[in-house]
Design a protein around this motif. Sequence first.
Motif, PDB file in Angstrom:
ATOM      1  N   PRO A 138      33.818   4.933  17.443  1.00 55.45           N
ATOM      2  CA  PRO A 138      35.205   5.199  17.035  1.00 55.45           C
ATOM      3  C   PRO A 138      35.276   5.359  15.512  1.00 55.45           C
ATOM      4  O   PRO A 138      34.552   4.676  14.789  1.00 55.45           O
ATOM      5  N   GLY A 139      36.096   6.267  15.074  1.00 54.95           N
ATOM      6  CA  GLY A 139      36.243   6.461  13.621  1.00 54.95           C
ATOM      7  C   GLY A 139      35.269   7.488  13.070  1.00 54.95           C
ATOM      8  O   GLY A 139      34.935   7.448  11.891  1.00 54.95           O
ATOM      9  N   THR A 140      34.795   8.407  13.904  1.00 57.72           N
ATOM     10  CA  THR A 140      33.820   9.402  13.436  1.00 57.72           C
ATOM     11  C   THR A 140      34.476  10.424  12.507  1.00 57.72           C
ATOM     12  O   THR A 140      33.985  10.697  11.425  1.00 57.72           O
ATOM     13  N   THR A 141      35.606  10.981  12.967  1.00 55.99           N
ATOM     14  CA  THR A 141      36.249  12.027  12.152  1.00 55.99           C
ATOM     15  C   THR A 141      37.090  11.391  11.063  1.00 55.99           C
ATOM     16  O   THR A 141      37.837  10.444  11.325  1.00 55.99           O
ATOM     17  N   ARG A 142      36.948  11.896   9.845  1.00 56.40           N
ATOM     18  CA  ARG A 142      37.761  11.371   8.722  1.00 56.40           C
ATOM     19  C   ARG A 142      38.696  12.457   8.183  1.00 56.40           C
ATOM     20  O   ARG A 142      39.889  12.257   8.091  1.00 56.40           O
ATOM     21  N   ASP A 143      38.125  13.611   7.809  1.00 49.81           N
ATOM     22  CA  ASP A 143      38.961  14.693   7.256  1.00 49.81           C
ATOM     23  C   ASP A 143      39.400  15.645   8.359  1.00 49.81           C
ATOM     24  O   ASP A 143      38.653  15.866   9.317  1.00 49.81           O
ATOM     25  N   PRO A 144      40.585  16.226   8.238  1.00 51.53           N
ATOM     26  CA  PRO A 144      41.008  17.235   9.223  1.00 51.53           C
ATOM     27  C   PRO A 144      40.042  18.427   9.238  1.00 51.53           C
ATOM     28  O   PRO A 144      39.566  18.853   8.190  1.00 51.53           O
ATOM     29  N   ILE A 145      39.747  18.906  10.438  1.00 46.90           N
ATOM     30  CA  ILE A 145      38.845  20.061  10.596  1.00 46.90           C
ATOM     31  C   ILE A 145      39.590  21.147  11.378  1.00 46.90           C
ATOM     32  O   ILE A 145      40.167  20.860  12.432  1.00 46.90           O
ATOM     33  N   GLU A 146      39.579  22.368  10.847  1.00 48.65           N
ATOM     34  CA  GLU A 146      40.368  23.453  11.473  1.00 48.65           C
ATOM     35  C   GLU A 146      39.468  24.472  12.169  1.00 48.65           C
ATOM     36  O   GLU A 146      38.418  24.820  11.644  1.00 48.65           O
ATOM     37  N   VAL A 147      39.926  24.943  13.322  1.00 48.69           N
ATOM     38  CA  VAL A 147      39.286  26.112  13.935  1.00 48.69           C
ATOM     39  C   VAL A 147      40.387  27.090  14.360  1.00 48.69           C
ATOM     40  O   VAL A 147      41.512  26.681  14.664  1.00 48.69           O
ATOM     41  N   ALA A 148      40.048  28.375  14.358  1.00 46.38           N
ATOM     42  CA  ALA A 148      41.031  29.395  14.742  1.00 46.38           C
ATOM     43  C   ALA A 148      40.801  29.769  16.200  1.00 46.38           C
ATOM     44  O   ALA A 148      39.672  30.028  16.618  1.00 46.38           O
ATOM     45  N   LEU A 149      41.892  29.752  16.981  1.00 46.92           N
ATOM     46  CA  LEU A 149      41.797  30.167  18.387  1.00 46.92           C
ATOM     47  C   LEU A 149      42.650  31.414  18.590  1.00 46.92           C
ATOM     48  O   LEU A 149      43.660  31.609  17.912  1.00 46.92           O
ATOM     49  N   ASP A 150      42.245  32.226  19.537  1.00 45.03           N
ATOM     50  CA  ASP A 150      43.038  33.400  19.912  1.00 45.03           C
ATOM     51  C   ASP A 150      43.458  33.185  21.363  1.00 45.03           C
ATOM     52  O   ASP A 150      42.655  33.335  22.279  1.00 45.03           O
ATOM     53  N   LEU A 151      44.718  32.766  21.572  1.00 52.58           N
ATOM     54  CA  LEU A 151      45.188  32.489  22.933  1.00 52.58           C
ATOM     55  C   LEU A 151      45.930  33.706  23.457  1.00 52.58           C
ATOM     56  O   LEU A 151      47.107  33.895  23.157  1.00 52.58           O
ATOM     57  N   GLU A 152      45.213  34.530  24.188  1.00 54.28           N
ATOM     58  CA  GLU A 152      45.788  35.770  24.741  1.00 54.28           C
ATOM     59  C   GLU A 152      46.552  36.552  23.677  1.00 54.28           C
ATOM     60  O   GLU A 152      47.698  36.976  23.883  1.00 54.28           O
ATOM     61  N   GLY A 153      45.925  36.691  22.532  1.00 58.18           N
ATOM     62  CA  GLY A 153      46.531  37.503  21.476  1.00 58.18           C
ATOM     63  C   GLY A 153      47.381  36.723  20.495  1.00 58.18           C
ATOM     64  O   GLY A 153      47.855  37.277  19.512  1.00 58.18           O
ATOM     65  N   LEU A 154      47.609  35.435  20.780  1.00 58.85           N
ATOM     66  CA  LEU A 154      48.434  34.635  19.877  1.00 58.85           C
ATOM     67  C   LEU A 154      47.534  33.759  19.018  1.00 58.85           C
ATOM     68  O   LEU A 154      46.701  33.030  19.544  1.00 58.85           O
ATOM     69  N   PRO A 155      47.692  33.835  17.698  1.00 57.03           N
ATOM     70  CA  PRO A 155      46.823  33.055  16.820  1.00 57.03           C
ATOM     71  C   PRO A 155      47.244  31.596  16.740  1.00 57.03           C
ATOM     72  O   PRO A 155      48.418  31.301  16.509  1.00 57.03           O
ATOM     73  N   VAL A 156      46.301  30.684  16.944  1.00 56.04           N
ATOM     74  CA  VAL A 156      46.581  29.251  16.861  1.00 56.04           C
ATOM     75  C   VAL A 156      45.482  28.596  16.029  1.00 56.04           C
ATOM     76  O   VAL A 156      44.303  28.844  16.259  1.00 56.04           O
TER      77      VAL A 156
END
Length: 449
Positions: free
Chosen positions: A256-274
């Motif tokens: 527990p407590g592995t992630t410290r900083d926010p990490i972002e990834v880009a997804l394409d959900l049926e043409g909608l950027p998330v």
Amino acid sequence: MAKPKSNRLDTIYAPATARGRSALAVIRISGPLSGDLLERLTAAKKPPERRASLRRLVDPETGEALDRALVLWFRGPASATGEDLAELHLHGGPAVLDGLLAALGRLPGVRLAEPGEFARRAFANDKLDLTQVEGLADLVAAETAGQRRQALAQAEGSLARRLAHWRETLIGIAAYVEAHLDFSEEEEIPKDILARSAARVAALTVEMAAVLAEAAAGERLRDGIACALLGAPNVGKSSLLNALAGREAAIVTDRPGTTRDPIEVALDLEGLPVTLIDTAGLNPESDDPIEREGMRRALARASACDLALILVDATCPLCPPDALAALPPERSLVVANKCDLVTGHANSEALSISVKTGFGLPSLLSALTLRARSLQGSEGCEPPLVTRARQRRALEEALSALQRSLTASLPELFAEELRLALHSIGRLSGRVDVEDILDRVFAEFCIGK
Ligand SMILES: Nc1nc2c(ncn2[C@@H]2O[C@H](COP(=O)(O)OP(=O)(O)OP(=O)(O)O)[C@@H](O)[C@H]2O)c(=O)[nH]1
Ligand SMILES: [Mg+2]
């Protein structure tokens, strides 16, 4: 506001395609010397207008052959920039492109274009309004089908046409009102003119408010939705992020407590950027300063997100951490992970998934897509007209002025608010032209002055 006119003395050129080895590379030349340059580069007369012609391209100084390419010639104003314009469709090798750019650079009266200068000339020459220029910029930047649809509609003038219509209507109303103010002794001016004008303004405010109601969705589609992954430590947030991204973007361990900083990834959900954002696990009992700082960042990030995906552990039916209780339900989605470890549904409120086995992930993606669709306004067939904060603010200004006009006590104040609304619309489309009001007064009423 005076609109900058293009400097017609300058002829500009620039590669229109990205540098690198490719099948083709395009150079565009715009300005008064474009035709001469084309003749010098092809050592021949200008090709027929608006048709692709195969030509040998040479360095005008040395006569050295540089390429054999398709060239296009557009005589202004019937061109993308409104000026004389030439396009060279070269073979895409860097040496071919460099050879042509060097040859062009040595010719007098020509210079390399500044970023966006072709579009700026198109705007200055009334080929595009400002929202179309913005739509074009978004079209080039579009990464998903939804963004492409929205940007293409704007580049093709969806907002520009609406603004032109509003502007026409307002100029018409303003013309009546100005006439009332200036020539109220004249007989042909109907007495109930202000009441009629106010009714037309009221109808416009309804239309504008409807367009503004979709603006947030348009901005979200343009910029993408931000979705934060939140939950207690070790529930599998980073595992889920990696599974949805299809790569090992975040570190996963059983500690527990592995992630410290926010990490972002880009997804394409049926043409909608998330944009999906993994965050540090929320552990209110922790006294580790690094973990506490991670939690602070997680919550700060979540508050700026459009949507929170709250992950809970299916083996522990206790609920999301208290810190998340305040999130409004329309902005959050609760998901129970590790359902492979339980029999039956421990947490019936939540969507059940197992990142480990992949169970429930398609349902989660569908649920996310549904949320994204409603947040980005892509449920209807037409994309939102307003896509940027600049456009929204200008339209809000126009709408406020119109709403104020409806409560104005004097015809002069009514007219002044209409002028302000027109000014905002003019700013929105990049052309403000108050002279039109007077032009219309005289044109419509034929007062004969
Ligand atoms: N059985 C099972 N284990 C899982 C599942 N998903 C993740 N895990 C395991 O749970 C542990 C924690 O996973 P992480 O993805 O690092 O969890 P996290 O929520 O990011 O944790 P923090 O970064 O510490 O907040 C790892 O050992 C994962 O392999 C699942 O669906 N089933
Ligand atoms: Mg993690």
